[in-house]
Write a protein that holds these residues in place. Sequence first.
Motif, PDB file in Angstrom:
ATOM      1  N   LEU A  29      -5.614  -1.907   0.159  1.00 39.49           N
ATOM      2  CA  LEU A  29      -4.842  -2.383   0.510  1.00 39.49           C
ATOM      3  C   LEU A  29      -4.618  -2.129   1.992  1.00 39.49           C
ATOM      4  O   LEU A  29      -4.065  -3.063   2.465  1.00 39.49           O
ATOM      5  N   PHE A  30      -4.460  -1.246   2.176  1.00 35.69           N
ATOM      6  CA  PHE A  30      -4.200  -1.078   3.883  1.00 35.69           C
ATOM      7  C   PHE A  30      -5.326  -1.781   4.825  1.00 35.69           C
ATOM      8  O   PHE A  30      -5.240  -2.124   5.721  1.00 35.69           O
ATOM      9  N   VAL A  79       6.737  11.510   0.960  1.00 31.32           N
ATOM     10  CA  VAL A  79       6.906  11.688   2.381  1.00 31.32           C
ATOM     11  C   VAL A  79       5.771  10.650   2.926  1.00 31.32           C
ATOM     12  O   VAL A  79       6.446   9.929   3.795  1.00 31.32           O
ATOM     13  N   TRP A  80       4.753  10.948   2.372  1.00 29.12           N
ATOM     14  CA  TRP A  80       4.168   9.780   3.645  1.00 29.12           C
ATOM     15  C   TRP A  80       3.665   8.310   3.085  1.00 29.12           C
ATOM     16  O   TRP A  80       4.483   7.618   4.058  1.00 29.12           O
ATOM     17  N   GLY A  81       4.146   8.181   1.867  1.00 28.53           N
ATOM     18  CA  GLY A  81       4.248   6.271   1.781  1.00 28.53           C
ATOM     19  C   GLY A  81       6.369   6.058   2.259  1.00 28.53           C
ATOM     20  O   GLY A  81       6.147   4.965   2.334  1.00 28.53           O
ATOM     21  N   MET A  82       7.226   7.085   2.060  1.00 26.16           N
ATOM     22  CA  MET A  82       8.942   6.235   2.254  1.00 26.16           C
ATOM     23  C   MET A  82       8.259   6.795   4.354  1.00 26.16           C
ATOM     24  O   MET A  82       9.225   5.395   4.467  1.00 26.16           O
ATOM     25  N   ALA A 126       8.862   2.459   8.189  1.00 25.44           N
ATOM     26  CA  ALA A 126       7.735   2.375  10.188  1.00 25.44           C
ATOM     27  C   ALA A 126       7.697   0.887   8.837  1.00 25.44           C
ATOM     28  O   ALA A 126       8.096  -0.422  10.636  1.00 25.44           O
ATOM     29  N   ALA A 127       7.721   0.239   8.143  1.00 24.32           N
ATOM     30  CA  ALA A 127       7.195  -1.251   7.914  1.00 24.32           C
ATOM     31  C   ALA A 127       9.013  -1.887   7.633  1.00 24.32           C
ATOM     32  O   ALA A 127       8.880  -3.253   9.018  1.00 24.32           O
ATOM     33  N   ALA A 177       0.675  -1.257   0.538  1.00 18.63           N
ATOM     34  CA  ALA A 177      -0.147  -0.161   0.052  1.00 18.63           C
ATOM     35  C   ALA A 177       0.726   1.324   0.126  1.00 18.63           C
ATOM     36  O   ALA A 177       0.664   2.454  -0.587  1.00 18.63           O
ATOM     37  N   SER A 178       1.859   1.381   0.889  1.00 17.87           N
ATOM     38  CA  SER A 178       2.666   2.252   1.140  1.00 17.87           C
ATOM     39  C   SER A 178       3.592   2.612  -0.573  1.00 17.87           C
ATOM     40  O   SER A 178       3.424   3.685  -0.734  1.00 17.87           O
TER      41      SER A 178
END
Length: 142
Positions: A129-130, A76-79, A84-85, A12-13
Amino acid sequence: MFRQGRRLFSAASICLLITALLHTLGNLSLTPMNDAEAAVLKAMREFTLAMGMGMVPSFLDIFRDLTFTMSVTVVVWGMQNLLAAKHGSDRLLKPLTWLNVLGVGALVVMNAVYRVPPPLICFSVVEVLFLLSLFSKGSTES
């Protein structure tokens, strides 16, 4: 990042990053498709707004700024999600996934209300996906 319980979150990211790329590419061209669009772009270039500090951007400048602000923000959100993952604890990932579900869900609703198909489709895929990540077997426990 792609170990069990984090794969869908990471996917999802990555889709957020792809969405940002598509958004940016879709907004780079300002070649009008017809005379009506050319007139709108001309009006946006010519209408300016004094905003202080000696700055007088056109509406087109403001539009482009908002366009690239969204691109940068979604990247930035996706990164951050991918970091975090990869490095975050299981305890962090569950509430972060919920935050993503709420944030992306808000974007899905907004794009549905304003009837803008490209981001509606992209963010809907990301939302699914999330959600799958949140409720899939093997997802991280809170």
